[in-house]
Every structure is written in structure tokens, then in C-alpha cells.
Design an enzyme around this catalytic site. Structure first.
Site: not given
Ligand SMILES: Cc1cc2nc3c(=O)[nH]c(=O)nc-3n(C[C@H](O)[C@H](O)[C@H](O)COP(=O)(O)OP(=O)(O)OC[C@H]3O[C@@H](n4cnc5c(N)ncnc54)[C@H](O)[C@@H]3O)c2cc1C
Length: 390
Positions: A136, A140, A167, A242, A252-253, A373
């Protein structure tokens, strides 16, 4: 008279093998005796006790599937899921540390890395080095493959530039699986996975997030500024990152599903004890049918979520398709965990709203399950695609 089934007949999902049972009992005892006394202080300090991490390694919980020849426990994915469930019953922050190590980092290396990379990194990941998985970025999240971290070829390897956000375990990690693009114009086909060691030149761990829940689990920013990575540290092929990301996250999920059912079980265990003791109107509140029905509903939802998580993990171990089952398990168990944690807090009344009882923390911790995830909407997208397009 019981029907005699052949040995090859499918077993009920919740019946454990001797090895699974042994792992579960060992982790349950460790979680109760060693983790539980530390939970509230680690949450307050927003840090997992380093000595506890050493013990997780010593017990073999950081390399559940890693081959014995490389210092691991050489058990199954299902066992890793049980370990995450049991730890999360007591502390979902410890649960996610172990989950990321096993289901993302070790898994990714075992499946896609070269033999040289495996012998270099797996023994360390099983014995002393925490791993982190960095996909992340600020721009993105759900659209993970819009990532901007750039990998450019240089003499002897690659130069990485960019930033990662959110992360998990980044504060403690010594090794990072990092996704970067070798060609932004190529879209997802440019994405490549790299192994980056913490002491690599040009790499720094940045800001640590101050979070609502799973506070002891570190969540950090990573900064790559002319970071140099050896050519031998590409995982798999250039441009195939990818596929590695999609496939490891599919697995993972299931681990996040396990974290959520463990959390929900922990909240319920505490609440069952509490409603038996707490008296109002001259009797234990557990004697009121309204309370009994709430407990019955929670236990039923948890059973359904657990069956979904176990089924996905067993499908994965059996080499059968499991992607849609994993998405459903993650979606359902994270929503069930939120509902159960919230309902449990209600049953504690005012006490539930304080830090004196464990449900306040589990309620905060539960919120993350629908986000990381792949958010719940992203799981729905996967499920709908399978249902509608086959
Ligand atoms: C505590 C924590 C630990 C994490 N650990 C890791 C890690 O170890 N490694 C890593 O790589 N990432 C990690 N993440 C990142 C995590 O995977 C992302 O936060 C998550 O994928 C959502 O991305 P975003 O926060 O950018 O939200 P966004 O993608 O901006 O989403 C915001 C909202 O929009 C909705 N949305 C977005 N697109 C669509 C669509 N096409 N259709 C419908 N709804 C949509 C989403 O469901 C959400 O409700 C972590 C996050 C947190 C908070």
C-alpha cells in the site's frame, strides 16, 4: 448403531488432527500465561514486548510452514490459521504480527523465491527476523496496482524510490517484501516484488501511526530514497509482482479471518464469565432471556464465521480453489467480529466502556478487520465477480 465410514471420508471441519490439536493447545496456554498479562500495557505503550517476540520465535510460531531443514515447524497453512486464531483470542495485535509473518512474508518467499533466497532468508524468518509486506501507498490502497514506488535498473541491481504507507510490523521488521514498478506505463505488468533488508542504503522506516485499535502492532511509513537492492533480491520474475501480490493476499486474508474469529471468541469468553457474575434485579444477568438470546446469536454467528475460515484454509491446503471462499470468510468474519465485540461491550454495561475490562480493547481492535488486506467492498467485488461471471 454408528455408521462406519471409510478412512478417506471427509472429516468435519472443526475436528483437528493430532498435530493441529497439539499446536492449538500449546498456543492457547502460551497466550493465556504469557501474552495475557502484557496485553493492556502493550496497548497503552503501542508496542509489542520485544521479549514476547523472541518467545514467539522460540516456540516456532513465526515459521509454521517453513521446512524443518530451514528451522521451521513444517506444518500446514491450517495450523498457521489456528495459531493466529488462538493468539488473537487474547491479543489481536500479537495475532497480526504472527499472521503477516506466516501468511504473507514466509508464504511469499516459500512460493516464489529462488532456492538461494529461500536458504538465505527462511532460516532467519523462522528464528529471529520479523518480516513485513509493503504494497500500500498513500495514493493506492484498494487500487493497489496504481502504486508509484519506482524501481530502476542500475549497475548490479535496482534503485528504489518512493514511499509505502500502513506497513504492519515495520517498526520491528528486519526484512521487507516491497512491491514497486519498473515501468509505470506498463500498468500492473510493471509491478515487481523485491526483498529489502532494513539496513539497505537509502531505506528508512518513517512515521508510526497512532491508531484506534491493534495499537501494539506497529503500522509505519517506509521511505525509499535511492535505495539500492541487489539484482538477486527480485522475487520471481520482473513484472510478475502483481501475481505474487494477488496470490499471497488471497491466502493472507484467511489469516485475517482467523484473527477476527479469535478476537470474537475472546470477547465472548469474557462476556460469558461476566454475565454469569453480574447481578441486577436480584439475579445474574445471564438468567434473563434477553441476555441469553444475545449470547446464543453471537455464538451462532461465530460458529458460521469459524466454519468459513476453516473451510478456506483446508481448501487451500488441499490444493483446491479457495479464492471466493477466502473473500467470503474475510468479509463475514470481520463483520461478525465487529458485531460481537459491540454486543459484548453492551452486555458489560458501563464497565464495558472502561479500560478495566478487556472488551473495550477488543471493540477497538475489531474495526481493522473490514479495512486491511482488502476492504469489505473489495471482498464483495471478488465475490460478485465469481457469482456473476463464474
Ligand atoms: C492498521 C493497518 C495495517 C495495514 N497493514 C498493511 C500492510 O502490512 N501492508 C500493506 O501493504 N498495506 C497495509 N495496510 C493498508 C490497507 O490494506 C489499506 O488501508 C486498505 O487496502 C484500504 O486502502 P485505503 O486505506 O487506501 O482506502 P481506499 O482504497 O481509499 O478506500 C476507501 C473506501 O472506499 C471504498 N472503495 C474503494 N474503491 C472502491 C470500489 N471500487 N468500489 C467500492 N468501494 C470502494 C473502500 O471499500 C473504502 O471503504 C494497512 C492498513 C491499516 C489501517
Amino acid at each position: 448403531m454408528p455408521v462406519m465410514l471409510p478412512d478417506t471420508a471427509p472429516q468435519p471441519l472443526t475436528v483437528l488432527t493430532e498435530e493441529e490439536q497439539m499446536f492449538r493447545d500449546m498456543v492457547r496456554q502460551f497466550a493465556e500465561e504469557t501474552v495475557r498479562p502484557l496485553v493492556m500495557e502493550m496497548d497503552r505503550a503501542a508496542k509489542i514486548d520485544p521479549d514476547l517476540i523472541r518467545q514467539l520465535f522460540a516456540l516456532g510460531l513465526m515459521g509454521v510452514e517453513v521446512p524443518e531443514s530451514m528451522g521451521g515447524a513444517e506444518s500446514s497453512f491450517f495450523t498457521a490459521v489456528l495459531v493466529v486464531e488462538e493468539l488473537s483470542r487474547v491479543d489481536p495485535s500479537v495475532g497480526v504480527l504472527v499472521d503477516v509473518q506466516n501468511t504473507l512474508v514466509n508464504n511469499c518467499i516459500m512460493r516464489y523465491a529462488s532456492d538461494a533466497q529461500k536458504s538465505m532468508y527462511l532460516p532467519r524468518l523462522a528464528s529471529e527476523v520479523v518480516g513485513a509486506y509493503a504494497l500500500s501507498e498513500a495514493g493506492s490502497g484498494s487500487d493497489a496496482f496504481a502504486l508509484m514506488t519506482r524501481a530502476a535498473p542500475v549497475d548490479g541491481g535496482w534503485r528504489l524510490d518512493g514511499r509505502k504507507l500502513w506497513i504492519t510490523s515495520g517498526d520491528e521488521a528486519g526484512l521487507f517484501v516491497v512491491f514497486a514498478t519498473v515501468d509505470p506505463d506498463a500498468g500492473y505488468r510493471g509491478i515487481t516484488a523485491f526483498l529489502v533488508e532494513r539496513d539497505s542504503a537509502g531505506f528508512t522506516v518513517g512515521k508510526k501511526e497512532d491508531k484506534l485499535g491493534i495499537r501494539a502492532s506497529s503500522t509505519v511509513e517506509l521511505i525509499f530514497d535511492d535505495c539500492r537492492v541487489a539484482a538477486g533480491n527480485v522475487i520471481g520474475e520482473v513484472g510478475r509482482g502483481y501475481k505474487i501480490a494477488i496470490e499471497t493476499l488471497n491466502e493472507g486474508r484467511i489469516g485475517i479471518g482467523a484473527q477476527m474469529i479469535g478476537l470474537a471468541q475472546g470477547a465472548l469468553d469474557n462476556t460469558i464469565r461476566y454475565v454469569r457474575e453480574r447481578e441486577q434485579f436480584g439475579r445474574a444477568i445471564a438468567q434473563f432471556q434477553g441476555v441469553q438470546f444475545q449470547i446464543a446469536d453471537m455464538r451462532t454467528q461465530l460458529e458460521a464465521a469459524r466454519l468459513m475460515v476453516y473451510n478456506s484454509a483446508r481448501l487451500k491446503d488441499a490444493g483446491k480453489p479457495f479464492i471466493v471462499e477466502a473473500a467470503m470468510a474475510k468479509l463475514f468474519s470481520s463483520e461478525v467480529a465487529q458485531r460481537i465485540a459491540s454486543n459484548c461491550l453492551d452486555l458489560y454495561g458501563g464497565y464495558g466502556f472502561t479500560k478495566e475490562y478487556p472488551v473495550e480493547k477488543l471493540y477497538r481492535d475489531a474495526k481493522i478487520g473490514t479495512i486491511y488486506e482488502g476492504t469489505s467492498n473489495m471482498q464483495r467485488q471478488t465475490i460478485a465477480k465469481y457469482v456473476l461471471e463464474g
